[in-house]
Design an enzyme around this catalytic site. Sequence first.
Site, short mmCIF file in Angstrom:
data_model
loop_
_atom_site.label_atom_id
_atom_site.label_comp_id
_atom_site.label_asym_id
_atom_site.label_seq_id
_atom_site.Cartn_x
_atom_site.Cartn_y
_atom_site.Cartn_z
N TYR A 60 0.83 -1.20 0.00
CA TYR A 60 0.00 0.00 0.00
C TYR A 60 0.87 1.26 0.00
CZ TYR A 60 -3.55 -3.38 1.58
OH TYR A 60 -4.38 -4.46 1.71
N HIS A 145 0.34 -12.19 1.31
CA HIS A 145 -0.43 -11.23 0.52
C HIS A 145 -0.62 -11.71 -0.92
CE1 HIS A 145 -1.15 -6.63 -0.18
NE2 HIS A 145 -2.23 -7.36 -0.39
#
Length: 342
Positions: A60, A145
Site C-alpha cells: 500500500y 499477501h
Amino acid sequence: MPEPIMREHPLRTGTRLTELGLGAAQLGNLYRETTDQEARAAVDAAWDAGVRYFDTAPHYGLGLSERRLGAALAGRPRDEFVVSTKVGRALVPTPERAHLPDDDGFAVPAAHRREWDFSRDGVLRSLEGSLDRLGLDRVDVVYLHDPDAHWEQASTSGVGALVELRDQGVVSAIGAGMNQSAMLARFVRETDVDVVMCAGRFTLVDAAAVADLLPAAVERGVSVVAAAVYNSGLLANPRPRPGARFDYAEAPGDLVARVHRIADVAEPYGVTVPDLAARFALRHPAVASVVMGMRTAAHVTTSAERIARDVPEELWAELDRLGLVPAEGLAPHEPPTGRSTS
C-alpha cells in the site's frame, strides 16, 4: 468521558479483533493522494469510534501506509490495539525511477518495485521492513499477501516462516489474504493458519466463500476477516450509481438490478444497502471482523455507524425468503474457539 467500546471477536490464538477494522490502503494514496493530516485524522477518528484493529501492507503506497499508520498510532497503549500487515511482496529500491509515478494504483513515486517472494528469508526481511516503517517491535497478525500464483512457495516456506515467527512470539496469529475463496480454503484445510482475509467473496451479492472457505473455517476453528464488502463500490450507496463498479469492473446489469431489489425491500425498514453490506458478513460464525478502507475521518464515522446499525431480523428473513441474500450469512454469531489439532 469513557472511551467507546466496540464488540470484539477472538481468534483461536486469543487475539481479539474489533468488528470494524480500518483498512489502510487509502493511507498509502490508493488511486489518489491523501494528506498526512487526513491520514492521521482517520486513525484518530477510528480510535475515538472504538476501532482497535488496523490493517496495512508494504504494497500500500510502497510503504507509505505503514509509515503513516505507525505515526498515527505512536504513543497509544500498545496492548490496546491490533495491527496486521502482509508479506510476499518485497520492496526493492529503485532510486533511478523515483521521478516516475507508481504503476500499481498508488499515487506515490516509483522509488521501489514490488517483487514476489514467499521464501523464508523473503518473509523475514519483509516483516523486518514493516516493523521499521510502523515503528513497532511486533505486529499481531501477518498475512501472506495475494499468493494466487505462488501456492507452492507460499504454502510451504511462506507458512513455515510465519509458524516460526508465531512460535517465537514475534507475531500472535498468521494467515493469508486474497481476493478469492478457493485457495484460502486450501490454506485453512492444509496449513496451520489462524485467520484469513477474504476480499469480496462473502458479500450481499457474492457468496462464493459459502461453498468452500466458510465451512472449512468453521471446521478448523479458523477465523475470517471480510474485506471489500462493498464489492468495488456497487454496494457503497443506497442505490447503485450510473457506472457502478463490481470487482474492479463495470457492474453487469442483472447485478445492478438485484441491488435495486435489495434496496426496495430494505427501505421500508429504514435500512440502506451499505448498512446491510457492512453487517452481512458478521452474521456468519466464522467471521471475526469487517475491514473497510477509510481515507478520512468522515469515512470512519460513516463506517462505524453502519457497523453499529441494528438491522431487524425480519428484514434479513425477508431478503432470505426472496432469494436476494444468501441464507448462509444469517446464522447467529458464535466465533471459532480453540486451536485445531488435526
